[in-house]
Scaffold this motif. Structure first.
Motif, PDB file in Angstrom:
ATOM      1  N   ALA A 101      -1.669   2.186 -11.700  1.00 44.47           N
ATOM      2  CA  ALA A 101      -2.168   1.502 -10.511  1.00 44.47           C
ATOM      3  C   ALA A 101      -3.287   2.270  -9.827  1.00 44.47           C
ATOM      4  O   ALA A 101      -3.941   1.734  -8.939  1.00 44.47           O
ATOM      5  N   LEU A 160      -1.914  -1.793  -3.823  1.00 47.36           N
ATOM      6  CA  LEU A 160      -1.399  -2.321  -5.092  1.00 47.36           C
ATOM      7  C   LEU A 160      -2.055  -3.660  -5.423  1.00 47.36           C
ATOM      8  O   LEU A 160      -2.293  -4.487  -4.539  1.00 47.36           O
ATOM      9  N   PRO A 161      -2.322  -3.885  -6.716  1.00 44.98           N
ATOM     10  CA  PRO A 161      -3.005  -5.122  -7.112  1.00 44.98           C
ATOM     11  C   PRO A 161      -2.126  -6.362  -7.075  1.00 44.98           C
ATOM     12  O   PRO A 161      -2.630  -7.482  -7.033  1.00 44.98           O
ATOM     13  N   THR A 162      -0.800  -6.179  -7.106  1.00 46.81           N
ATOM     14  CA  THR A 162       0.113  -7.321  -7.090  1.00 46.81           C
ATOM     15  C   THR A 162       1.155  -7.129  -6.010  1.00 46.81           C
ATOM     16  O   THR A 162       1.535  -5.997  -5.681  1.00 46.81           O
ATOM     17  N   GLU A 181       0.844  -1.188   0.000  1.00 48.29           N
ATOM     18  CA  GLU A 181       0.000   0.000   0.000  1.00 48.29           C
ATOM     19  C   GLU A 181       0.877   1.234   0.000  1.00 48.29           C
ATOM     20  O   GLU A 181       1.993   1.228   0.537  1.00 48.29           O
TER      21      GLU A 181
END
Length: 333
Positions: free
Chosen positions: A92, A111-113, A59
């Motif tokens: 992002a 964050l998605p990953t 994050e």
């Protein structure tokens, strides 16, 4: 939370706050003041500014202190006052500014990953930033980024379009798109309504270290006669200091041209043509009226002048092809 001006963070495209100007700026205050009050005002908007670092934090938070926030009817607030987050050059999210903010705001994105990422945060296009702090998960790593492949910046000079009006968010300004596409640093010297090819700004730009120079101030020239008086002299002052510099001249990116706009385009093209006739082999002309025909046509602006995101993508594709070629030492096709 970390102060963005401290290592290992790196700010690109901006000069830091100081005692005279307590906010980030795009050119020294003395140089901006010498050009005029309007350039001095807009030089404090953070268009083209980027913060870069590496982290594995899942994050990212920001706290921004913003002494001036611009609100415009045809410009999204996320574009004029928001910050964009990219990880490994992939979008992002946007740190969305609240409509009622007065002097800055805080926001967070997850964050998605997972894993370690190179993070780029694009600064607002039309507002001032005095301080930016970045918050990361406790215990997360934070490291310096590797830097740009082309570390000597491309310098852009021009009007409100160059500054970024009216991209929906900062990462969609065409220079920022090109920067990500070609991994090149850049400096945005677009000044809303204030770029008129003055000798003093030409001298300042000539003093910079550049990998390429792109100039497009057609819209801010009061009339074709002013453009005629200033365009070629500006090019020649910069060429004198940078004999081998790739110089890219762009006419206004309007699809349907009036007779006056055609005259303006002819003036810009004639500067390029005369340079070529005199043996210059590193000067290029881009016909702005053809930039948007590939995709959006007259759907590429918000007001028949300022590009929307589609228009900026068209500009990035066309102008970026020439920039990419010259950065690689090739002649554009």
């Amino acid at each position: 939370y970390y102060d963005c001006r401290q290592r290992p963070f790196r700010v690109f495209g901006l000069l830091p706050p100081d005692e005279d100007v307590p906010c980030f700026k795009r050119m020294p205050d003395a140089a901006a003041r010498a050009v005029g009050d309007s350039v001095r005002e807009f030089s404090r908007n953070t268009a083209g500014g980027r913060l870069r670092f590496v982290t594995d934090s899942p994050e990212i938070h920001i706290r921004a202190v913003m002494p001036f926030i611009r609100r415009m009817p045809k410009f999204t607030f996320s574009g004029s006052a928001g910050f964009d987050l990219y990880t490994d050059d992939r979008y992002a999210g946007t740190f969305m500014p609240p409509l009622d903010m007065q002097d800055g705001y805080s926001a967070a994105l997850f964050l998605p990953t997972q894993g370690e990422h190179t993070v780029t945060i694009h600064f607002p296009l039309y507002s001032n930033v005095a301080q930016l702090s970045v918050g990361l998960r406790h215990g997360a790593a934070v490291k310096p980024c590797a830097g740009y492949r082309y570390s000597v910046p491309v310098v852009y000079y021009g009007s409100s379009i160059t500054q970024g009006a009216c991209a929906s968010r900062p990462g969609n300004a065409y220079e920022n798109i090109i920067s990500r596409e070609w991994d090149c640093d850049h400096v945005n010297l677009g000044f809303n309504g204030s770029a008129r090819g003055e000798q003093v700004v030409a001298d300042y730009i000539a003093s910079l270290t550049m990998s390429a120079f792109v100039f497009d101030y057609d819209h801010n020239a009061p009339d074709p006669e002013h453009l005629q008086r200033t365009h070629r002299p500006m090019f020649e002052r910069i060429r004198k200091q940078h004999p081998g510099l790739p110089v890219i001249m762009v006419s206004r990116p309007n699809v349907h041209l009036s007779a006056e706009e055609i005259r303006r385009r002819e003036i810009i093209e004639s500067t390029c043509r005369q340079a070529v006739e005199q043996g210059d082999r590193n000067v290029y002309f881009i016909d702005g009226s053809r930039i948007m025909e590939r995709f959006g046509g007259d759907s590429g602006t918000v007001d028949n002048c300022h590009p929307n995101d589609l228009g900026f993508m068209c500009m990035a594709k066309v102008i970026g092809e020439t920039i990419g070629a010259v950065l690689q030492g090739k002649r554009p096709g």
